[in-house]
Design an enzyme around this catalytic site. Sequence first.
Site, PDB file in Angstrom:
ATOM      1  N   CYS A   1      31.103  46.231  -2.292  1.00 51.58           N
ATOM      2  CA  CYS A   1      31.306  44.936  -2.963  1.00 51.58           C
ATOM      3  C   CYS A   1      32.838  45.136  -3.626  1.00 51.58           C
ATOM      4  CB  CYS A   1      30.036  44.764  -4.195  1.00 51.58           C
ATOM      5  SG  CYS A   1      30.601  43.472  -5.229  1.00 51.58           S
TER       6      CYS A   1
ATOM      7  N   CYS B   1      33.459  37.326  -5.779  1.00 49.63           N
ATOM      8  CA  CYS B   1      32.992  38.061  -4.775  1.00 49.63           C
ATOM      9  C   CYS B   1      34.520  38.495  -4.339  1.00 49.63           C
ATOM     10  CB  CYS B   1      32.320  37.353  -3.816  1.00 49.63           C
ATOM     11  SG  CYS B   1      32.057  38.500  -2.433  1.00 49.63           S
TER      12      CYS B   1
END
Length: 337
Positions: free
Chosen positions: A158, A280
């Site tokens: 991530c 994100c």
Amino acid sequence: MAIAATISLPLTSPTRHSVTRRSITSLNVSPSSSSSSSSVQPSFLTLETVAFRNPNFRVSATSMSIEALEKGSQTSFLDRKESGFLHFVKYHGLGNDFILVDNRDSSEPKLTPEQAVKLCDRNFGIGADGVIFAMPGINGTDYTMRIFNSDGSEPEMCGNGVRCFARFIAELENLHGKQSFTLHTGAGLIVPEIQDDGKVILNSRIIQMLHLSHANMNNWLKTWIILLYVDELNLADIGPKFEHHAMFPARTNTEFVQVISRSHLKMRVWERGAGATLACGTGACAVVVAAVLEGHAGRSCTVDLPGGPLDIEWREEDNHVYMTGPAEIVFYGSVPL
């Protein structure tokens, strides 16, 4: 697993304080039992208001008192090793929030996926998009990063989480100034670099992570580009349809992008295992690469996300994508396991 034993806000002033105490008459806090989480009445809002009015205070639910934090208490807090307690630091990168756990003494996570789900619950737990474990490095890397999403699933990596991870390592290792290290993830080698201003740059071969041919990327871009105004999307409705579609047996993140100009994109994201998130990082990298390949953007872009902007650059000379953005401490805490 009971939740919410102690919450310590990050220290913002280097001034040394003596310890003071005063009772909290506006809160009604029930000590947690071994089988249920603690209850706070009338609401958590009162607790937050007390804490953030003076960030030098620690709010202790178990003793119903406010204690001034002494200088350096963050380090001593992270060094605690009480049996049966998990000490953590909550970070966020543009609102994409994570519970960071010091797991450097073991190659196995200190939490199960089921425990991570409970901690990530925003009503009955700490609240987060995922739990990140700082673990020993493998294959010659300095550290390994593993993540459990808020639904208990485990993604490869991530981008926002890596930035938070880098700041966490800097605190654990007492690093100052410009720093970089190598990080093993499920998606391969990542090299985060902490800048003097506290921002973190990620350098990774993101192109290899996409696993998409130009033709396939072209097809997905046609889907994205017809969505001209991303703020009008009903993400809760459309996001799960992509995530759970049969053509993605391992599920997928879906990024929706609006081209403002060749150097300015706007994006919203639905993440597998976490749903709609405020940011994100890897998704922002992916949409810039896709936009460049389709001739809609230059190699250096600002990507606006609900939580704030990220600076993304796809450098032609080394074929690496560089993502620059913030990672900030929310609070320190402990939970009995």
